[in-house]
Design a protein around this motif. Sequence first.
Motif, mmCIF file in Angstrom:
data_model
loop_
_atom_site.group_PDB
_atom_site.id
_atom_site.type_symbol
_atom_site.label_atom_id
_atom_site.label_comp_id
_atom_site.label_asym_id
_atom_site.label_seq_id
_atom_site.Cartn_x
_atom_site.Cartn_y
_atom_site.Cartn_z
ATOM 1 N N TRP A 24 0.850 -1.183 0.000
ATOM 2 C CA TRP A 24 0.000 0.000 0.000
ATOM 3 C C TRP A 24 0.888 1.237 0.000
ATOM 4 C CZ3 TRP A 24 -5.010 -0.079 -0.984
ATOM 5 C CH2 TRP A 24 -5.744 1.089 -0.816
ATOM 6 N N GLN A 25 0.654 2.142 -0.923
ATOM 7 C CA GLN A 25 1.470 3.332 -1.086
ATOM 8 C C GLN A 25 0.810 4.504 -0.362
ATOM 9 O OE1 GLN A 25 2.828 3.976 -5.126
ATOM 10 N NE2 GLN A 25 2.517 6.180 -4.900
ATOM 11 N N GLU A 26 1.539 5.135 0.541
ATOM 12 C CA GLU A 26 0.987 6.255 1.305
ATOM 13 C C GLU A 26 0.948 7.550 0.497
ATOM 14 O OE1 GLU A 26 -0.584 5.860 4.127
ATOM 15 O OE2 GLU A 26 -0.029 3.739 4.140
ATOM 16 N N ASN A 27 1.883 7.727 -0.409
ATOM 17 C CA ASN A 27 1.937 8.942 -1.223
ATOM 18 C C ASN A 27 1.069 8.803 -2.465
ATOM 19 O OD1 ASN A 27 3.881 10.067 0.523
ATOM 20 N ND2 ASN A 27 5.490 8.944 -0.524
ATOM 21 N N PRO A 28 0.407 9.884 -2.869
ATOM 22 C CA PRO A 28 -0.408 9.819 -4.095
ATOM 23 C C PRO A 28 0.470 9.662 -5.338
ATOM 24 C CG PRO A 28 -0.315 12.069 -3.268
ATOM 25 C CD PRO A 28 0.387 11.197 -2.254
ATOM 26 N N MET A 45 2.227 2.625 -14.088
ATOM 27 C CA MET A 45 2.200 2.264 -12.663
ATOM 28 C C MET A 45 2.310 0.760 -12.503
ATOM 29 S SD MET A 45 -1.842 3.097 -11.758
ATOM 30 C CE MET A 45 -1.965 4.650 -12.638
ATOM 31 N N SER A 46 2.663 0.360 -11.301
ATOM 32 C CA SER A 46 2.754 -1.064 -10.993
ATOM 33 C C SER A 46 1.341 -1.633 -10.782
ATOM 34 C CB SER A 46 3.587 -1.277 -9.728
ATOM 35 O OG SER A 46 2.904 -0.750 -8.597
ATOM 36 N N PHE A 47 1.221 -2.947 -10.790
ATOM 37 C CA PHE A 47 -0.087 -3.564 -10.578
ATOM 38 C C PHE A 47 -0.667 -3.208 -9.202
ATOM 39 C CE2 PHE A 47 -2.944 -7.124 -9.520
ATOM 40 C CZ PHE A 47 -3.890 -6.918 -10.511
ATOM 41 N N PRO A 48 0.139 -3.240 -8.115
ATOM 42 C CA PRO A 48 -0.423 -2.818 -6.824
ATOM 43 C C PRO A 48 -0.905 -1.364 -6.834
ATOM 44 C CG PRO A 48 1.569 -4.076 -6.452
ATOM 45 C CD PRO A 48 1.470 -3.832 -7.939
ATOM 46 N N GLN A 49 -0.198 -0.489 -7.554
ATOM 47 C CA GLN A 49 -0.659 0.900 -7.671
ATOM 48 C C GLN A 49 -1.998 0.951 -8.411
ATOM 49 O OE1 GLN A 49 2.881 2.511 -9.556
ATOM 50 N NE2 GLN A 49 3.330 3.725 -7.717
ATOM 51 N N TRP A 50 -2.117 0.157 -9.478
ATOM 52 C CA TRP A 50 -3.372 0.125 -10.222
ATOM 53 C C TRP A 50 -4.511 -0.337 -9.318
ATOM 54 C CZ3 TRP A 50 -6.616 -3.980 -11.491
ATOM 55 C CH2 TRP A 50 -7.657 -3.671 -12.366
ATOM 56 N N LEU A 51 -4.258 -1.381 -8.529
ATOM 57 C CA LEU A 51 -5.280 -1.845 -7.589
ATOM 58 C C LEU A 51 -5.678 -0.733 -6.632
ATOM 59 C CD1 LEU A 51 -4.065 -5.413 -6.552
ATOM 60 C CD2 LEU A 51 -6.142 -4.848 -7.806
ATOM 61 N N GLN A 52 -4.708 -0.068 -6.052
ATOM 62 C CA GLN A 52 -4.959 0.946 -5.040
ATOM 63 C C GLN A 52 -5.613 2.204 -5.602
ATOM 64 O OE1 GLN A 52 -1.498 2.069 -2.733
ATOM 65 N NE2 GLN A 52 -2.539 3.844 -1.855
ATOM 66 N N PHE A 53 -5.127 2.692 -6.717
ATOM 67 C CA PHE A 53 -5.555 4.002 -7.206
ATOM 68 C C PHE A 53 -6.619 3.962 -8.305
ATOM 69 C CE2 PHE A 53 -1.319 4.755 -5.409
ATOM 70 C CZ PHE A 53 -1.632 5.760 -4.509
ATOM 71 N N ILE A 54 -6.813 2.815 -8.943
ATOM 72 C CA ILE A 54 -7.798 2.716 -10.019
ATOM 73 C C ILE A 54 -8.906 1.723 -9.654
ATOM 74 C CG2 ILE A 54 -8.180 2.191 -12.457
ATOM 75 C CD1 ILE A 54 -6.369 4.668 -12.020
ATOM 76 N N PHE A 55 -8.542 0.477 -9.449
ATOM 77 C CA PHE A 55 -9.536 -0.569 -9.252
ATOM 78 C C PHE A 55 -10.363 -0.385 -7.988
ATOM 79 C CE2 PHE A 55 -10.829 -4.734 -7.586
ATOM 80 C CZ PHE A 55 -11.588 -5.185 -8.645
ATOM 81 N N ILE A 56 -9.716 -0.291 -6.832
ATOM 82 C CA ILE A 56 -10.444 -0.207 -5.565
ATOM 83 C C ILE A 56 -11.366 1.010 -5.519
ATOM 84 C CG2 ILE A 56 -10.193 0.077 -3.058
ATOM 85 C CD1 ILE A 56 -7.777 -1.860 -3.238
ATOM 86 N N PRO A 57 -10.873 2.224 -5.857
ATOM 87 C CA PRO A 57 -11.793 3.370 -5.817
ATOM 88 C C PRO A 57 -12.960 3.248 -6.800
ATOM 89 C CG PRO A 57 -9.522 4.125 -5.923
ATOM 90 C CD PRO A 57 -9.497 2.645 -6.129
ATOM 91 N N ASN A 58 -12.716 2.717 -7.986
ATOM 92 C CA ASN A 58 -13.787 2.585 -8.981
ATOM 93 C C ASN A 58 -14.837 1.564 -8.555
ATOM 94 O OD1 ASN A 58 -12.788 4.552 -10.679
ATOM 95 N ND2 ASN A 58 -11.694 3.109 -11.976
ATOM 96 N N VAL A 59 -14.408 0.455 -7.979
ATOM 97 C CA VAL A 59 -15.360 -0.554 -7.519
ATOM 98 C C VAL A 59 -16.134 -0.027 -6.322
ATOM 99 C CG1 VAL A 59 -15.612 -2.891 -6.584
ATOM 100 C CG2 VAL A 59 -14.047 -2.476 -8.484
ATOM 101 N N LYS A 60 -15.452 0.708 -5.425
ATOM 102 C CA LYS A 60 -16.172 1.309 -4.287
ATOM 103 C C LYS A 60 -17.260 2.255 -4.770
ATOM 104 C CE LYS A 60 -12.816 1.264 -0.533
ATOM 105 N NZ LYS A 60 -11.952 2.068 0.348
ATOM 106 N N ARG A 61 -16.938 3.102 -5.725
ATOM 107 C CA ARG A 61 -17.926 4.047 -6.267
ATOM 108 C C ARG A 61 -19.096 3.292 -6.899
ATOM 109 N NH1 ARG A 61 -13.451 7.236 -7.248
ATOM 110 N NH2 ARG A 61 -13.062 6.364 -9.296
ATOM 111 N N ALA A 62 -18.799 2.265 -7.648
ATOM 112 C CA ALA A 62 -19.850 1.482 -8.308
ATOM 113 C C ALA A 62 -20.731 0.765 -7.279
ATOM 114 C CB ALA A 62 -19.232 0.483 -9.280
ATOM 115 N N ALA A 63 -20.120 0.265 -6.232
ATOM 116 C CA ALA A 63 -20.878 -0.470 -5.206
ATOM 117 C C ALA A 63 -21.760 0.450 -4.373
ATOM 118 C CB ALA A 63 -19.918 -1.238 -4.300
ATOM 119 N N GLU A 64 -21.273 1.649 -4.130
ATOM 120 C CA GLU A 64 -22.021 2.594 -3.306
ATOM 121 C C GLU A 64 -23.130 3.225 -4.123
ATOM 122 O OE1 GLU A 64 -18.760 4.988 -1.974
ATOM 123 O OE2 GLU A 64 -18.407 3.717 -0.243
#
Length: 64
Positions: A24-28, A45-64
């Motif tokens: 998990w990356q603390e810096n944006p 970006m690296s795959f973990p960065q993609w998960l953190q900054f693209i995938f997780i926020p987009n899925v959260k928005r879609a779920a909410e």
Amino acid sequence: MPSTQKVLSKLEQIETEMRHIGLWQENPLQAEQYNFQAAFAGDTMSFPQWLQFIFIPNVKRAAE
């Protein structure tokens, strides 16, 4: 179809595990890293960065 709560819970588990193993990356990201062309932002970006900054926020928005 999974419930919203189940999806959000799984995302939380992913984040928790990424933090636990040090991925998990603390810096944006830098703004130019969002200008990707390759699948999964592999060119900026690296795959973990993609998960953190693209995938997780987009899925959260879609779920909410």
